[in-house]
Scaffold this motif. Structure first.
Motif, mmCIF file in Angstrom:
data_model
loop_
_atom_site.group_PDB
_atom_site.id
_atom_site.type_symbol
_atom_site.label_atom_id
_atom_site.label_comp_id
_atom_site.label_asym_id
_atom_site.label_seq_id
_atom_site.Cartn_x
_atom_site.Cartn_y
_atom_site.Cartn_z
ATOM 1 N N LEU A 20 0.820 -1.220 0.000
ATOM 2 C CA LEU A 20 0.000 0.000 0.000
ATOM 3 C C LEU A 20 0.852 1.267 0.000
ATOM 4 O O LEU A 20 0.486 2.263 -0.615
ATOM 5 N N ALA A 21 1.998 1.214 0.667
ATOM 6 C CA ALA A 21 2.874 2.386 0.737
ATOM 7 C C ALA A 21 3.467 2.743 -0.622
ATOM 8 O O ALA A 21 3.890 3.882 -0.830
ATOM 9 N N ALA A 22 3.496 1.799 -1.545
ATOM 10 C CA ALA A 22 4.062 2.052 -2.871
ATOM 11 C C ALA A 22 2.988 2.455 -3.879
ATOM 12 O O ALA A 22 3.262 2.549 -5.064
ATOM 13 N N LEU A 27 1.040 6.364 2.893
ATOM 14 C CA LEU A 27 1.431 5.476 3.988
ATOM 15 C C LEU A 27 2.929 5.254 3.951
ATOM 16 O O LEU A 27 3.567 5.433 2.915
ATOM 17 N N GLY A 28 3.468 4.811 5.066
ATOM 18 C CA GLY A 28 4.875 4.438 5.142
ATOM 19 C C GLY A 28 4.999 3.067 5.772
ATOM 20 O O GLY A 28 4.249 2.737 6.693
ATOM 21 N N CYS A 59 4.664 -1.815 -9.082
ATOM 22 C CA CYS A 59 4.223 -2.405 -10.354
ATOM 23 C C CYS A 59 2.767 -2.060 -10.645
ATOM 24 O O CYS A 59 2.395 -1.854 -11.807
ATOM 25 N N SER A 60 1.947 -1.963 -9.609
ATOM 26 C CA SER A 60 0.549 -1.577 -9.834
ATOM 27 C C SER A 60 0.462 -0.127 -10.307
ATOM 28 O O SER A 60 -0.351 0.200 -11.179
ATOM 29 N N THR A 61 1.308 0.737 -9.768
ATOM 30 C CA THR A 61 1.338 2.125 -10.214
ATOM 31 C C THR A 61 1.858 2.212 -11.647
ATOM 32 O O THR A 61 1.349 2.991 -12.457
ATOM 33 N N TYR A 62 2.848 1.408 -11.974
ATOM 34 C CA TYR A 62 3.377 1.306 -13.340
ATOM 35 C C TYR A 62 2.257 0.882 -14.306
ATOM 36 O O TYR A 62 2.105 1.446 -15.390
ATOM 37 N N ALA A 63 1.458 -0.108 -13.891
ATOM 38 C CA ALA A 63 0.350 -0.592 -14.729
ATOM 39 C C ALA A 63 -0.695 0.499 -14.956
ATOM 40 O O ALA A 63 -1.229 0.633 -16.067
#
Length: 148
Positions: A20-22, A27-28, A59-63
């Motif tokens: 979730l933090a990525a 979040l951290g 990777c989800s953000t990349y997608a």
């Protein structure tokens, strides 16, 4: 909410929080890694779990960048075609190396998003992101061990 991510829940909590933090959520995961290493958890698997979760989040953000990039550029960010071409040229020359810094707060998630929008080869994206995130978590674990 902090009970959900307590060190007692162990590796699944660390993986989930690191994931979730990525994403774009503010979040951290560093605090949980430090708490676990300072406690009874072995540093190596703790670092690997945090790295895996954080990398999958990236990777989800990349997608999102790959499949939603055109919409983001035209509808949300409203970037004109000239500016977009300039940014693409710059990013294709230098930007992919910025993915080594995908672990940084505030700018890390947008770097992964732009990596997807710019269609950085996934194998290169993955390699650079894993290296950066692994070294960040390894350094945190090492620093925690030195302080304990």
């Amino acid at each position: 909410m902090t009970e959900l991510f307590s060190p007692e829940l162990g590796y699944p909590a660390l993986f989930f929080l690191s994931f979730l933090a990525a994403t774009v959520l503010p979040l951290g995961s560093e605090w949980l890694l430090v708490a676990m290493v300072a406690g009874s958890y072995e540093p190596a698997p703790t670092v690997l779990v945090a790295t895996a979760g954080n990398t999958l989040g990236a990777c989800s953000t990349y997608a999102i960048g790959i499949w939603g990039g055109a919409y983001l550029i035209k509808r949300i960010l409203r970037i004109d075609e000239n500016s977009q071409k300039k940014a693409e040229r710059f990013y294709s020359k230098w930007g992919q190396w910025s993915l080594l810094f995908a672990w940084l707060p505030v700018v890390g998630d947008p770097l992964c998003l732009v990596g997807g929008i710019a269609r950085v080869r996934f194998s290169l994206f993955l390699l650079l992101v894993v290296i950066g995130k692994f070294f960040r978590y390894a350094l945190l674990a090492w620093g925690t061990l030195q302080a304990v």
